[in-house]
Structure formats: structure tokens, C-alpha cells
Design an enzyme around this catalytic site. Structure first.
Site, PDB file in Angstrom:
ATOM      1  N   LYS A   1       2.046   8.510  -1.899  1.00  0.00           N
ATOM      2  CA  LYS A   1       2.284   7.769  -3.135  1.00  0.00           C
ATOM      3  C   LYS A   1       3.707   7.958  -3.665  1.00  0.00           C
ATOM      4  CE  LYS A   1      -2.429   6.826  -4.293  1.00  0.00           C
ATOM      5  NZ  LYS A   1      -3.596   7.045  -5.184  1.00  0.00           N
TER       6      LYS A   1
ATOM      7  N   ARG B   1      -8.063  11.898  -0.136  1.00  0.00           N
ATOM      8  CA  ARG B   1      -8.012  10.561   0.474  1.00  0.00           C
ATOM      9  C   ARG B   1      -6.640  10.396   1.087  1.00  0.00           C
ATOM     10  NH1 ARG B   1      -6.266   5.651  -0.875  1.00  0.00           N
ATOM     11  NH2 ARG B   1      -7.459   3.811  -0.186  1.00  0.00           N
TER      12      ARG B   1
HETATM   13  N1  LIG Z   1     -10.701   6.719  -5.167  1.00  0.00           N
HETATM   14  C1  LIG Z   1      -9.451   6.290  -4.894  1.00  0.00           C
HETATM   15  N2  LIG Z   1      -9.254   5.105  -4.279  1.00  0.00           N
HETATM   16  C2  LIG Z   1      -7.985   4.672  -4.037  1.00  0.00           C
HETATM   17  N3  LIG Z   1      -7.792   3.457  -3.467  1.00  0.00           N
HETATM   18  C3  LIG Z   1      -6.518   3.018  -3.233  1.00  0.00           C
HETATM   19  C4  LIG Z   1      -5.421   3.817  -3.572  1.00  0.00           C
HETATM   20  C5  LIG Z   1      -4.040   3.302  -3.335  1.00  0.00           C
HETATM   21  O1  LIG Z   1      -3.512   3.899  -2.218  1.00  0.00           O
HETATM   22  P1  LIG Z   1      -3.487   3.129  -0.806  1.00  0.00           P
HETATM   23  O2  LIG Z   1      -2.788   1.817  -1.092  1.00  0.00           O
HETATM   24  O3  LIG Z   1      -2.741   4.032   0.062  1.00  0.00           O
HETATM   25  O4  LIG Z   1      -4.882   2.908  -0.383  1.00  0.00           O
HETATM   26  N4  LIG Z   1      -5.584   5.039  -4.130  1.00  0.00           N
HETATM   27  C6  LIG Z   1      -6.863   5.477  -4.387  1.00  0.00           C
HETATM   28  C7  LIG Z   1      -7.118   6.749  -5.015  1.00  0.00           C
HETATM   29  O5  LIG Z   1      -6.187   7.512  -5.364  1.00  0.00           O
HETATM   30  N5  LIG Z   1      -8.406   7.105  -5.250  1.00  0.00           N
END
Ligand SMILES: Nc1nc2ncc(COP(=O)(O)O)nc2c(=O)[nH]1
Length: 286
Positions: free
Chosen positions: A222, A262
Site C-alpha cells: 500500500k 492479506r
Molecule cells: N479486508 C480487506 N480487504 C481489502 N480489499 C482490497 C484492498 C486494496 O488492496 P488491493 O488493491 O491490493 O487488493 N485492501 C483490503 C484490506 O486492507 N482489507
């Protein structure tokens, strides 16, 4: 395998932090957008993540990048359903990253085991699906939607405000009939938050854990890490070069005892989590 069968055990104590691998079936996600242009590519990636140690694979069909527009629900479903179906059939525990009831319903019917709701429980119909299907539900803190959440990143005390807003959303989650023991809470790193807010939340996860639910935390690649690692010209470190920093956060989160991290780089995270587990066990031996 039904969703309930697939979800069984995911919330049981494991002695270590779980690793949730990320498969964004989107052309524009901030850190891996377009990495999986076809369902075959996405399934291959999900299977590889499971082989590398992912306990769960999170499948999403709509970018949550700040400023991203909405994807038509039918398109989101077209993207995620074949991937969820194949991964679940292969015995992979799948979470569906969606804010839409129809997508969640179809994904659960196809064998997904967890609903990962990044909307902050904004849609009562999605809550009803989670309640009715009796699967683990991730409540993630955010404000607004992708298009405007950057403008909402204004806090007096980010920790107490995020905790208060999560507590208020938990009331809605329970009122919808989702059993408290199936709720996972997520601070929403990068969602309606500036870099400093993210660091403060990470440094005070105990205040969020005090809500009484397992924590899922997503720091992987991020922008707050990009800012931290900016070069002499203050150019942020590119998203694809943030995995080492991500794994440092993974080790710290695992040491804090979060339920799951995640991440995009699964093998490194799985290694980091096992190091922390061995380290903590060694401490208990004396
Ligand atoms: N539960 C949860 N879901 C998420 N989905 C997408 C992203 C955005 O990141 P990405 O674009 O790398 O998926 N971050 C989260 C998060 O921090 N927590």
C-alpha cells in the site's frame, strides 16, 4: 464442499497468523491490476498461493483503488465466479472481496467460504446474505466509497474514531443477524486514511482488538509503504517493490497475534508468519 464446510476451522485457533493471498481479477487494482487478465491466470495464481502457504485466497472483481469508478455487478460477477468456482473445487478456502449481495450470494453458492466486505457494512442486503449463509464475515472500516474516500481522511483521534465507527457498524452487523463469533474486523489500512493514520492504527491495534473480534489487516504494497520508502527525489517506492516492507509489517502483525494478513507475496508472508510462530514458541520453552 459447501461454504459452511469450507469455512469450518477458519476461525479456530491455529497458533499462528493466517495468510490470505490476494487475487484481484481486475484491470486496474493499484498493485496487481491486470496481473490476471483471464480466469485461467487468476485460478493458476490462486492455486500457486495455496501451494505456497495461503490459508485463504481472497478473490475480488472490483478495484478499491482510491478514485476508482464502480464496476457493473454483472461484470464483477463474470470476473470472480469462474475463479471462485475453480479454486473452491480444488479445496482452496476462498473469500470473496465484494460489496454486492448478488456477487456474494453467487460466490458462496460456488463454494466461497468468507465474505470480505470492504464497504463497512454499507449494504443491508449483503449483511442478510452473510447472516443467511452463516459464513465468516469481514467488517472493514472505511468512509464513503472509492470515488470519495480520500476526501474523508480527516480525523481528530484516528484510533478512537475508527474504533467508534467500527463499533457502530458492528451494531448493524449483529442487527442483521450475523453471529458475533463469525465476525472478523479490519481497520481498513489505506481506506479513507492518510499515511500517518495508517501507522497510528497499526501501532494501536490493541484498541481495535478490544472490540473482541479476530483482526484481518491488509498492508500489502500500500501507498503508505511507498511513501516511507520514497527516494531522494521523494518519488514513492513503486508498488511492485514494496514486498520486503510488507513482510516486515507481516512479522509485526503476526507478533501482535492478528487472525490474518492479506498479502500479494504469499510465500514470503507464510515464511514470516512461521518465523514468528517459532520465535514465540521458543520464548515459551524457558
Ligand atoms: N479486508 C480487506 N480487504 C481489502 N480489499 C482490497 C484492498 C486494496 O488492496 P488491493 O488493491 O491490493 O487488493 N485492501 C483490503 C484490506 O486492507 N482489507
Amino acid at each position: 464442499m459447501t461454504s459452511v464446510q469450507a469455512s469450518r476451522g477458519l476461525l479456530e485457533p491455529l497458533g499462528r497468523t493466517r495468510v490470505m493471498g490476494v487475487v484481484n481479477v481486475t484491470p486496474d487494482s493499484f498493485s496487481d491490476g491486470g496481473a490476471y487478465p483471464t480466469a485461467v491466470d487468476a485460478v493458476r495464481a490462486g492455486l500457486a498461493m495455496a501451494a505456497e502457504g495461503a490459508d485463504i485466497v481472497d478473490v475480488g472483481g472490483e478495484s478499491t483503488r482510491p478514485g476508482a469508478g464502480r464496476v457493473d455487478p454483472a461484470e464483477e460477477l463474470r470476473r470472480v465466479l469462474p475463479v471462485v468456482t475453480e479454486l473452491a473445487a480444488a479445496g482452496v478456502a476462498v473469500s470473496v472481496d465484494t460489496t454486492r449481495p448478488a456477487v456474494a450470494e453467487a460466490a458462496l453458492a460456488a463454494g466461497a467460504a468468507v465474505i470480505n466486505d470492504v464497504s463497512g457494512a454499507a449494504d443491508r442486503d449483503l449483511l442478510a446474505v452473510a447472516a443467511e449463509r452463516a459464513v465468516p464475515y469481514v467488517l472493514m472500516h472505511t468512509r464513503g466509497v472509492s470515488a470519495d474516500m480520500a476526501t474523508r481522511a480527516v480525523y481528530g483521534d484516528v484510533v478512537s474514531e475508527v474504533v467508534a465507527e467500527l463499533r457502530e457498524r458492528l451494531d448493524a452487523v449483529f442487527a442483521a443477524g450475523i453471529a458475533p463469533e463469525r465476525v472478523i474486523v479490519d481497520p481498513g489500512i489505506g481506506f479513507a486514511k492518510e499515511s500517518g493514520h495508517n501507522w497510528t492504527l497499526l501501532a494501536h491495534l490493541d484498541a481495535i482488538a478490544a472490540l473482541g473480534h479476530p483482526l484481518l489487516v491488509g498492508t500489502s504494497r500500500k501507498s503508505f509503504l511507498g511513501s516511507l520508502l520514497a527516494d531522494a527525489d521523494e518519488r514513492p517506492r513503486p508498488a511492485g517493490e514494496r514486498d520486503d516492507a510488507t513482510q516486515a509489517t507481516t512479522a509485526l502483525l503476526a507478533a501482535d497475534g492478528v487472525w490474518a494478513v492479506r498479502v500479494h507475496a504469499v510465500r514470503a508472508a507464510a515464511d514470516a508468519v512461521r518465523v514468528v510462530q517459532a520465535w514465540r514458541e521458543a520464548r515459551e520453552w524457558r
